[in-house]
Design an enzyme around this catalytic site. Structure first.
Site, PDB file in Angstrom:
ATOM      1  N   SER A  11       0.871  -1.031   0.037  1.00 29.76           N
ATOM      2  CA  SER A  11       0.096  -0.008   0.032  1.00 29.76           C
ATOM      3  C   SER A  11       1.037   1.240   0.070  1.00 29.76           C
ATOM      4  CB  SER A  11      -1.030  -0.012   1.356  1.00 29.76           C
ATOM      5  OG  SER A  11      -2.025   0.796   0.868  1.00 29.76           O
ATOM      6  N   GLU A  12       0.373   2.149  -0.829  1.00 30.54           N
ATOM      7  CA  GLU A  12       1.409   3.550  -0.973  1.00 30.54           C
ATOM      8  C   GLU A  12       1.917   4.085   0.321  1.00 30.54           C
ATOM      9  OE1 GLU A  12      -1.591   2.578  -2.563  1.00 30.54           O
ATOM     10  OE2 GLU A  12      -2.155   4.057  -4.006  1.00 30.54           O
ATOM     11  N   ASN A  13       1.013   3.816   1.463  1.00 35.49           N
ATOM     12  CA  ASN A  13       1.353   4.710   2.609  1.00 35.49           C
ATOM     13  C   ASN A  13       2.536   4.178   3.170  1.00 35.49           C
ATOM     14  OD1 ASN A  13      -0.696   3.026   3.228  1.00 35.49           O
ATOM     15  ND2 ASN A  13      -1.119   3.856   5.045  1.00 35.49           N
TER      16      ASN A  13
END
Lengths: 227, 221
Positions: free
Chosen positions: B55-57
């Site tokens: 996930s991007e975060n």
């Protein structure tokens, strides 16, 4: 003795000038230094340029700073949060500038600033309206666009642990943009949930070494909630 | 297009669309799932097949949503939903997370889209050139950076227009990026020849599908 830990929000915020570029950590409400934003509101600096992933939610934190007309421009990837009412209102009224930046480019522009790299080429945005007006170059058969670093005058960071040298750790997905805001800013200000004795944080576990940090305030607020 | 021309066919449900995409992901791939229907794919990876979700975060090795009493308030995904970590998972900061994306380390990204063109162009972030404050998030990084991009979306808009087009009318997220599309009507590869139909919903003929698709459809060579 080096001691970056300050005892009051006023000490932490001292010297922030009008017109500053402020890099803000956080993704959603996780890792967002809300106490520092409140401190900035109290401190009074205005005409700010704020770079953050989101453009604030509800009427608290960044949204409140904007609602008080203290933000001239916002640089972000995703202005539409769960409740972007303040941003939308200001933007529609033409009272705030917006620079949309792809999320990875935003992060990389901060890292580049921290690393002393004034610009870099990336494939992100090529062939889209993000590329309009930017320098294009073909390298190894692929086209890239030039993106410039994003330096902060002030970085607002939320950490899990900090010591008096400014070494930082982060909790889970609370890390996000925080280490980048710290390294990319001239004045890196940290709110930390836990203050540790020097040496208590295992050197192997330090995520942001203290060289990137200027001041730390102990803010044990607990867990984030809501986004 | 006449609805009566298509006597009886059963479009794939959203879970079926996710299941079809999940079945095509081999063990060992690093995968990022976009917000919306693509997120459902992780629920349908066949048991025993190890696929690592990003996930991007800054989350790598993400597990399913937690039970209500086991929520970790510091552990969210890019869609700002609570998630869990699998043993072997790791956290990193945003620049490292996007290095995984932009550096070509992700085997696959699956996104939703407004439109996909038969040259692989994808439009999924703004519905107008004049959108006042569009939100791009990580979509352009993912589309340009992942080794391959699949799209999971409805075949047509609510008013029946084809989302598979010869040229995107909405602002592009990335040119020439999409390799495969899973819709409620078909699975379609994007090739040098254009759209190639790999499979269709039960009861649907190629003519029926073409009637719902602006761009020319081909059969596998």
């Amino acid at each position: 003795m080096i001691n970056k830990i300050v005892q009051s929000m006023a000490d932490l915020m001292s010297g922030i000038k009008d017109g500053s570029v402020v890099l803000l950590g956080g993704f959603g409400s996780v890792g967002q230094p809300n106490a520092l934003i409140d401190g900035l509101i109290e401190q009074g600096a205005k005409d700010l340029v704020v770079a953050a992933n989101n453009a604030g939610a509800g009427h608290v934190g960044l949204a409140r700073l904007m609602e008080l007309n203290r933000v001239r421009k916002i640089i972000c990837s995703f202005p539409r949060s769960s409740d972007p009412v303040v941003f939308e209102t200001l933007y529609r009224a033409g009272k705030i500038e917006l620079e949309i930046v792809p999320q990875g480019t935003l992060a990389e522009r901060m890292r580049a600033a921290g690393a002393g790299v004034p610009a870099f080429f990336t494939a992100t945005g090529v062939g889209t309206k993000m590329a309009v007006g930017k320098e294009h170059r073909e390298i190894g058969g692929r086209t890239y666009i030039l993106e410039e670093w994003l330096k902060g005058d002030v970085g607002l960071v939320e950490a899990w642990e900090a010591d008096r040298w400014g070494n930082l750790t982060f909790k889970q997905s609370g890390r996000n943009f925080n280490p980048l805001c710290a390294m990319a800013s001239d004045l890196s200000l940290v709110q930390a949930q836990h203050i540790r004795e020097l040496g208590e944080i295992d050197p192997d576990h330090v995520v942001t070494p203290g060289i990137f940090v200027d001041r730390v305030l102990h803010v044990p607020y607990g867990d984030p909630s809501g986004f | 297009m006449s609805e009566t021309a298509v006597a009886s066919f059963k479009p794939f449900t959203r879970p079926q669309m996710a299941q079809r995409a999940a079945a095509d992901i081999p063990e060992g791939w690093y995968v990022n799932l976009g917000i919306g229907i693509p997120t459902m794919i992780s629920d349908y990876v066949p048991a025993g097949r190890e696929v690592i979700f990003h996930s991007e975060n800054g989350v790598l090795g993400m597990g399913p949503a937690p039970e209500k009493d086991k929520i970790e308030p510091w552990l969210i995904n890019a869609g700002k939903q609570y998630v869990t970590m699998l043993p072997g998972g790791s956290f990193c900061h945003h620049a490292d997370s996007f290095s995984m994306i932009r550096g070509g380390h992700l085997d696959l990204c699956v996104l939703g889209a407004f439109q996909v063109a038969d040259n692989g162009d994808i439009a999924n972030w703004a519905t107008s050139e004049n959108d006042t404050a569009p939100a791009v998030g990580g979509a352009m990084d993912l589309a340009a950076g992942a080794k391959r991009l699949w799209v999971l979306m409805e075949h047509t808009t609510k008013d029946g227009s084809s989302k598979l087009v010869t040229k995107c009318s909405y602002p592009l997220t990335a040119p020439g990026a999409v390799k495969r599309i899973y819709t409620n009507l078909a699975t379609i590869d994007v090739t040098d020849r254009g759209f190639v139909v790999l499979g269709m919903a039960p009861g649907l003929s190629l003519e029926d599908l073409q009637a719902r698709t602006d761009a020319k459809l081909h059969l596998p060579a």
